[in-house]
Design an enzyme around this catalytic site. Structure first.
Site, mmCIF file in Angstrom:
data_model
loop_
_atom_site.group_PDB
_atom_site.id
_atom_site.type_symbol
_atom_site.label_atom_id
_atom_site.label_comp_id
_atom_site.label_asym_id
_atom_site.label_seq_id
_atom_site.Cartn_x
_atom_site.Cartn_y
_atom_site.Cartn_z
ATOM 1 N N ASP A 11 30.124 30.775 5.455
ATOM 2 C CA ASP A 11 29.371 29.588 5.870
ATOM 3 C C ASP A 11 29.898 29.201 7.245
ATOM 4 O OD1 ASP A 11 27.733 27.216 5.658
ATOM 5 O OD2 ASP A 11 29.572 26.100 5.305
ATOM 6 N N SER A 12 29.191 28.277 7.898
ATOM 7 C CA SER A 12 29.658 27.791 9.191
ATOM 8 C C SER A 12 30.961 27.000 9.047
ATOM 9 C CB SER A 12 28.588 26.895 9.809
ATOM 10 O OG SER A 12 28.235 25.875 8.894
ATOM 11 N N CYS A 74 25.291 29.617 3.967
ATOM 12 C CA CYS A 74 24.785 28.674 4.966
ATOM 13 C C CYS A 74 23.250 28.745 5.054
ATOM 14 C CB CYS A 74 25.400 29.034 6.310
ATOM 15 S SG CYS A 74 24.909 27.945 7.643
ATOM 16 N N GLU A 153 31.145 14.893 5.245
ATOM 17 C CA GLU A 153 32.501 15.306 5.626
ATOM 18 C C GLU A 153 33.423 14.095 5.775
ATOM 19 O OE1 GLU A 153 32.367 18.188 8.810
ATOM 20 O OE2 GLU A 153 31.321 19.621 7.516
ATOM 21 N N CYS A 185 20.573 22.495 2.782
ATOM 22 C CA CYS A 185 21.813 22.509 3.559
ATOM 23 C C CYS A 185 22.977 22.458 2.578
ATOM 24 C CB CYS A 185 21.851 21.303 4.500
ATOM 25 S SG CYS A 185 23.416 21.112 5.373
ATOM 26 N N HIS A 187 25.688 20.928 2.458
ATOM 27 C CA HIS A 187 26.363 19.652 2.179
ATOM 28 C C HIS A 187 25.569 18.713 1.265
ATOM 29 C CE1 HIS A 187 28.612 21.068 5.584
ATOM 30 N NE2 HIS A 187 29.372 19.998 5.633
HETATM 31 N N1 DGL Z 1 26.239 25.046 6.630
HETATM 32 C C1 DGL Z 1 25.169 24.450 7.391
HETATM 33 C C2 DGL Z 1 23.849 24.656 6.638
HETATM 34 O O1 DGL Z 1 23.814 24.826 5.431
HETATM 35 C C3 DGL Z 1 25.412 22.983 7.672
HETATM 36 C C4 DGL Z 1 26.515 22.709 8.664
HETATM 37 C C5 DGL Z 1 26.218 23.269 10.051
HETATM 38 O O2 DGL Z 1 25.347 22.738 10.757
HETATM 39 O O3 DGL Z 1 26.858 24.243 10.407
HETATM 40 O O4 DGL Z 1 22.810 24.669 7.253
#
Ligand code: DGL
Length: 266
Positions: A11-12, A74, A153, A185, A187
């Site tokens: 993931d990012s 992600c 976060e 997303c 989160h």
């Molecule tokens: N992990 C990213 C997503 O699911 C969210 C956080 C980011 O913007 O990197 O799109």
């Protein structure tokens, strides 16, 4: 034996742990290697070219850990990069879009689905296009909801600020009478209770993590790659600031992580 190689997941940053949690729960015998690109997060506001480049580097890192399958946790990567890079690797790759869309298409009664995600995910129209492939009659209404990531976060889940932001973002979707909302997303599953409160109980929220876990399992079975070990282990790597990741991880996983290592991407 390839069966005993780990599953790679990336993931990012830290959000992909919502998916990792589900993989660990559904596949307890599997070893997991998680990579969070904390040096370059967020991906959700970056260009397609940049997300593709980062994704290739992340996959190469995981392949160096001898993973047998890659799960892209992600949504931004799954939307923007995966369609382009998927076929360039021999390892099976599972993204988060198809499992979510399949569930949403099944859930909707009035054929009006809402999608929320990062600006890059929404701009790509990936969810919309995929939903239309499943059922061209379904109407899709999308909204970029970038403030949700920092709010989660920050740990501001059930706060008045978060509720106000949710109301503002979701109002146009409520007006469109969606009966199903895809949480597009990593989160957003943590905001489920707030989103449900704002949308009302009749709207079904689609959190794809569970479906992704099932998809990974199905893929391992079909490729004959299920692990034979009894108890799997999880290892965590980040590209920057392991302390930050360690502090946030518990919120996403529900339990603390130990031994987060800094990875060198080449
Ligand atoms: N992990 C990213 C997503 O699911 C969210 C956080 C980011 O913007 O990197 O799109």
């Amino acid at each position: 034996m390839a069966n005993d190689y780990p599953i790679g997941i990336f993931d990012s940053g830290v959000g992909g742990l919502t998916v990792a949690k589900e993989l660990i729960r559904q596949l307890p015998a599997e070893d997991i290697v998680y990579f969070g690109d904390t040096a370059r997060v967020p991906y959700g506001i970056k260009s397609k070219e940049t997300v593709i480049r980062f994704s290739i580097e992340n996959i190469l890192f995981l392949l160096k850990q001898s993973v047998k399958l890659i799960c892209v946790a992600c949504n931004t990567v799954s939307s923007v990069a995966l369609p382009v890079i998927k076929n360039h690797f021999r390892a099976p790759i599972v993204g988060v879009l198809t499992p979510a869309v399949r569930e949403a298409v099944y859930a909707t009664q009035n054929k009006r689905i809402g999608v929320i995600g990062t600006p890059s995910t929404i701009k790509s129209h990936s969810y919309e296009n995929l939903i239309k492939e499943f059922d061209p009659e379904i109407k899709v209404f999308s909204a970029a909801t970038p403030l949700f990531v920092p709010l989660v976060e920050e740990g501001w889940i059930n706060t008045p600020v978060t509720k106000d932001v949710a109301r503002k973002y979701l109002e146009p979707l409520i007006k469109k009478n969606v009966d199903t909302l895809i949480l597009g997303c990593t989160h957003y599953p943590l905001l489920k209770s707030v989103l449900q409160e704002v949308l009302g109980r009749k709207v079904t929220l689609i959190d794809s993590a569970k479906q992704v876990g099932m998809e990974v399992k199905k893929m391992l079975v079909s490729e004959n790659l299920l692990s034979s070990t009894k108890k799997g282990k999880a290892r965590f790597y980040v590209s920057d600031n392991p302390e930050w990741f360690t502090n946030l991880a518990e919120r996403f996983l529900g339990y603390p992580v130990k031994d987060v290592s800094k990875a060198e991407l080449s």
